[in-house]
Write a protein that holds these residues in place. Sequence first.
Motif, short mmCIF file in Angstrom:
data_model
loop_
_atom_site.label_atom_id
_atom_site.label_comp_id
_atom_site.label_asym_id
_atom_site.label_seq_id
_atom_site.Cartn_x
_atom_site.Cartn_y
_atom_site.Cartn_z
N UNK A 271 -9.25 0.83 34.29
CA UNK A 271 -9.60 -0.42 34.95
C UNK A 271 -8.40 -1.36 35.01
N UNK A 272 -7.61 -1.42 33.91
CA UNK A 272 -6.39 -2.24 33.92
C UNK A 272 -5.42 -1.73 34.99
N UNK A 273 -5.33 -0.41 35.10
CA UNK A 273 -4.45 0.20 36.09
C UNK A 273 -4.88 -0.19 37.51
N UNK A 274 -6.17 -0.20 37.76
CA UNK A 274 -6.67 -0.54 39.09
C UNK A 274 -6.47 -2.03 39.38
N UNK A 275 -6.69 -2.89 38.37
CA UNK A 275 -6.45 -4.33 38.55
C UNK A 275 -4.98 -4.58 38.87
N UNK A 276 -4.10 -3.86 38.17
CA UNK A 276 -2.67 -4.04 38.40
C UNK A 276 -2.30 -3.64 39.83
N UNK A 277 -2.84 -2.51 40.30
CA UNK A 277 -2.57 -2.06 41.67
C UNK A 277 -3.08 -3.07 42.70
N UNK A 278 -4.26 -3.60 42.43
CA UNK A 278 -4.86 -4.55 43.38
C UNK A 278 -4.05 -5.85 43.45
N UNK A 279 -3.66 -6.38 42.26
CA UNK A 279 -2.95 -7.65 42.25
C UNK A 279 -1.55 -7.53 42.83
N UNK A 280 -0.96 -6.33 42.75
CA UNK A 280 0.33 -6.11 43.42
C UNK A 280 0.18 -6.12 44.93
N UNK A 281 -0.89 -5.49 45.40
CA UNK A 281 -1.12 -5.41 46.85
C UNK A 281 -1.68 -6.69 47.43
N UNK A 282 -2.38 -7.50 46.60
CA UNK A 282 -3.02 -8.73 47.08
C UNK A 282 -2.71 -9.89 46.14
N UNK A 283 -1.47 -10.34 46.07
CA UNK A 283 -1.10 -11.41 45.14
C UNK A 283 -1.85 -12.71 45.43
N UNK A 284 -2.39 -13.29 44.34
CA UNK A 284 -3.08 -14.56 44.47
C UNK A 284 -4.52 -14.46 44.91
N UNK A 285 -5.01 -13.26 45.18
CA UNK A 285 -6.40 -13.08 45.64
C UNK A 285 -7.23 -12.48 44.50
N UNK A 286 -8.31 -13.15 44.13
CA UNK A 286 -9.15 -12.68 43.04
C UNK A 286 -10.25 -11.77 43.57
N UNK A 287 -10.73 -10.89 42.69
CA UNK A 287 -11.82 -9.97 43.06
C UNK A 287 -12.47 -9.46 41.79
N UNK A 288 -13.72 -9.02 41.90
CA UNK A 288 -14.44 -8.50 40.74
C UNK A 288 -13.97 -7.08 40.42
N UNK A 289 -14.40 -6.59 39.24
CA UNK A 289 -14.07 -5.22 38.84
C UNK A 289 -14.56 -4.23 39.88
N UNK A 290 -15.77 -4.43 40.38
CA UNK A 290 -16.34 -3.51 41.36
C UNK A 290 -15.56 -3.56 42.67
N UNK A 291 -15.19 -4.76 43.09
CA UNK A 291 -14.42 -4.89 44.33
C UNK A 291 -13.05 -4.24 44.19
N UNK A 292 -12.41 -4.48 43.04
CA UNK A 292 -11.08 -3.92 42.81
C UNK A 292 -11.13 -2.40 42.85
N UNK A 293 -12.12 -1.81 42.20
CA UNK A 293 -12.22 -0.35 42.14
C UNK A 293 -12.38 0.24 43.52
N UNK A 294 -13.28 -0.30 44.31
CA UNK A 294 -13.53 0.27 45.64
C UNK A 294 -12.32 0.10 46.55
N UNK A 295 -11.67 -1.06 46.49
CA UNK A 295 -10.50 -1.32 47.35
C UNK A 295 -9.33 -0.44 46.96
N UNK A 296 -9.06 -0.36 45.63
CA UNK A 296 -7.93 0.43 45.16
C UNK A 296 -8.10 1.90 45.48
#
Length: 531
Positions: A344-369
């Motif tokens: 989950x940390x790995x997926x959050x890190x990938x998401x925040x790199x691709x979308x700086x400054x944009x917040x999202x839930x764990x579920x949203x991050x997983x599906x997008x990543x």
Amino acid sequence: MIKSIDIQLGSLRCFKACICLDFLEDLGSDYEDALLQAEFGKFHFLLLTICGLIYLNTAIGITIISFVLPTATCDFDMTSKDKGWLSASPMLGMLIGSYFWGCLADTKGRRIVLIVTLLADGICGLVSSLAPYYLIFLFIRFANGFNVAGTMGIVFPYLGEFQPTKYREKILCWMELFWTFGIILLPGIAWSVIPLQINLQFSVFTYHSWNLFVAICAIPSILLGLWLFSFPESPKFLLEHGETDKALDILVCMFIQNTGRKRDDYPCKSLRGPDRSNKKNGEKGIPNLRFRRPNELKILISEIWTQTKTLSKKPYLKNSFLTCGIQFCLTTSYYTLMVWFPELFHRFDDYEKANPGISASVCDVSSIVITNSTLSGCDSKINSQVFLHTIIIGIACIPTSFWLPLCVHHLGIKFFLVFSLTVAGFITFGLYFVRTSLENLILSCIFEALTSLSISTVYCVMVDLFPTNLRVMAAAMSMTFGRGGALLGNLIFGFLIDLNCIIPITVFSAMLFVSAFLCWLLPTTGTQALD
């Protein structure tokens, strides 16, 4: 004058308690007095050290998959479902191994089974680091789980049976600190090894840094198994099986090591054997661990069935039901989330790199990543923040690891269990509402600190709830339910994390609340001598 009389009376009480007299019927008090006369010192600290290191090694063995999931993704071409099966395979091994090793430990001995499981776990770990294919790696990690089940289920009874009543609960609670160190040490090893650029090409597979990481984590099991040869069998177990002379010899050696005095200074000269016996047809002593005849395996299966039936009847039925229920609910949530936290940390890190400054839930991050990674190809590199966050989770457990043994006599074990599991239930549900990696880290720290405390505390309670001849089997039965829950939880999480992660989060939260309620129904422990 008064002091002299007290010393004489104390010696007389010890002699009456330890000598083999027909009118003595309370085996527990006999053994308890003999333990007290052996005193508490160097031997107990050495025993706590090796048992603690074994428990630390268990923490590493169970959670090692959490760093293999993201780093071996490309080598094994794993989907989230494949990762779910891989994280569940050690749990399936533990599910099957709990009963097998539990019965052996109650019939053959705690020490020998601990040695066998540690050595087997280490060898399987080394072999798994060389596995060229996903299915082979999956099967060997199953074997690792099979052996870890024996180690984890036996180490608490083995340590507890050497402890006098007034020290036992506190000593067992210190084991939680070793688990915490294991949770901290594992990401430290991973951080120092996995980022290395290792790319060795062989005929059937490539050897990367994560393979080396798996091999390094397997070595402590072998070293601890060899070190354990220098420690004795549990004297309580030997006494239970009629080996009174061997039990007394061990108590004398403990006395010598603790006090530095001579053998003849130990006041207890003999021990009264137990009224009950596990032996059949005049058999004496402890059977050998090896199965030399086919009917010995049948006897083992018969003993497993007999002990299971005993635990399913009064007066053990209530405690068996409660401990199995607690383990199922607690372990389902704990081991599933602990294994998946780095992912989950790995997926959050990938998401925040691709979308700086944009917040999202764990579920949203997983599906997008997952969608993006499918389109962009495979990337198994782990950002250093993932290792750092996992270490922080372990460090967050240190305060509760000290809180438990220092306050257990004042607040009671039930308080720790009910409080920690109730709060952990709310924290788990709160994971659905996190919007940043920092929020995810904070809740993960609180979750790990409280649930890991509960895991260790349940094992402490079980040492007091069941007698010597059923103690490890009772732990094995509860572990079987617990590992069954962990297996189910990892499969559910692997299948649903990318589709509808609110379902597993809600289920795990509810299970922690149920576990807290069952802990509230447990009897008070830590006030009586071992049976």
